[in-house]
Design an enzyme around this catalytic site. Structure first.
Site, short mmCIF file in Angstrom:
data_model
loop_
_atom_site.label_atom_id
_atom_site.label_comp_id
_atom_site.label_asym_id
_atom_site.label_seq_id
_atom_site.Cartn_x
_atom_site.Cartn_y
_atom_site.Cartn_z
N GLU A 41 0.87 -1.18 0.00
CA GLU A 41 0.00 0.00 0.00
C GLU A 41 0.90 1.22 0.00
O GLU A 41 1.73 1.39 0.90
CB GLU A 41 -0.90 0.00 1.24
CG GLU A 41 -1.76 1.25 1.35
CD GLU A 41 -2.46 1.36 2.70
OE1 GLU A 41 -2.82 0.31 3.29
OE2 GLU A 41 -2.64 2.50 3.17
N ARG A 45 0.89 10.43 0.63
CA ARG A 45 1.35 11.49 1.55
C ARG A 45 2.61 12.15 1.01
O ARG A 45 3.26 12.92 1.72
CB ARG A 45 1.65 10.90 2.94
CG ARG A 45 0.43 10.36 3.61
CD ARG A 45 0.74 9.85 5.00
NE ARG A 45 -0.18 8.79 5.34
CZ ARG A 45 -0.02 7.96 6.36
NH1 ARG A 45 1.02 8.07 7.14
NH2 ARG A 45 -0.92 7.02 6.58
N LYS A 127 -10.77 -1.16 7.00
CA LYS A 127 -9.54 -0.88 7.73
C LYS A 127 -9.94 -0.33 9.10
O LYS A 127 -10.71 0.63 9.16
CB LYS A 127 -8.72 0.15 6.95
CG LYS A 127 -7.57 0.77 7.72
CD LYS A 127 -6.72 1.62 6.79
CE LYS A 127 -5.68 2.41 7.59
NZ LYS A 127 -4.53 2.79 6.76
C1 3PG Z 1 -1.51 3.96 7.75
O1 3PG Z 1 -1.39 4.87 6.97
O2 3PG Z 1 -2.22 2.98 7.52
C2 3PG Z 1 -0.82 4.06 9.06
O3 3PG Z 1 -0.16 5.27 9.20
C3 3PG Z 1 0.13 2.97 9.30
O4 3PG Z 1 0.26 2.94 10.66
P1 3PG Z 1 1.63 2.53 11.34
O5 3PG Z 1 2.66 3.50 10.82
O6 3PG Z 1 1.38 2.69 12.82
O7 3PG Z 1 1.93 1.12 10.95
#
Ligand code: 3PG
Length: 208
Positions: A41, A45, A127
């Site tokens: 994924e 950003r 999610k």
């Molecule tokens: C996302 O975008 O799904 C989260 O920021 C991932 O979360 P994590 O960095 O705590 O794994």
């Protein structure tokens, strides 16, 4: 759930990467595949995100676009070739655009009401975000009782210390996380660590 998302979630571990430099894509994709990942994924950003998605087209990984919050981002992700889309939240207009495009999606939910809304839109896989601050495995068990058809991809605050706990829950379709592809690993070109952390997480899923 359509095929691309099923294939992406098959190893039950979904690496979530924020990549600023599309030049990293070939070696990163190789490192993830060596660890057993089926998908990546790519978070929207960074300004480079659509180019990163496009660069992954021939990688052999199923490529998803993440952090998709607006209609403009849906269009950008689809134009770049995203095979599935992930959102931190549930926005009906965004979901509608996804459904029109026939692309599988994981909308973000954080409450029973949002889960109910997602199910009413025909989406059974969601999610759970941000999973740990919201209550983690206890929240999933509590939501699964009244919503037994729901399948969760908890993301946010997961890592090697708690991944197995989530993977033991039957309603957990897959876990998502950035720790396998953390920006500091990518910046330091620690491809062996990407492969090792991915393989360890997928090993936990196999043992769960
Ligand atoms: C996302 O975008 O799904 C989260 O920021 C991932 O979360 P994590 O960095 O705590 O794994």
């Amino acid at each position: 759930m359509t095929d691309a998302l099923s294939r992406a979630c098959a190893p039950r571990v979904l690496p979530v990467a924020t990549i600023a430099d599309p030049a990293l894509v070939p070696v990163l994709a190789e490192a993830l595949a060596a660890g057993g990942a089926a998908a990546i994924e790519v978070t929207f950003r960074t300004e480079a995100a659509p180019r990163v998605v496009a660069a992954l087209a021939d990688s052999g990984l199923v490529v998803g676009a993440g952090t998709i919050r607006t209609l403009a981002q849906v269009d950008e992700a689809l134009a770049a070739g995203a095979q599935f889309i992930v959102s931190p939240s549930l926005d009906e207009a965004v979901v509608g655009r996804w459904l029109d495009a026939g692309v599988p999606m994981l909308p973000g939910i954080a409450t029973a009401t949002e889960l109910s809304h997602a199910l009413s839109l025909g989406l059974t896989a969601v999610k759970l975000f941000p999973a740990e601050p919201l209550g983690g495995t206890a929240l999933i068990a509590a939501l699964a009782a009244p919503f037994p058809e729901a399948r969760f991809v908890p993301t946010g605050g997961l890592g090697p210390h708690n991944a197995a706990e989530y993977l033991r829950l039957p309603p957990v379709l897959a876990i998502g996380g950035s720790w396998m592809v953390a920006s500091k690993l990518l910046e330091a070109r620690q491809w062996d660590a990407v492969t090792r952390l991915t393989a360890e997480a997928i090993g936990m899923a196999a043992a769960a």
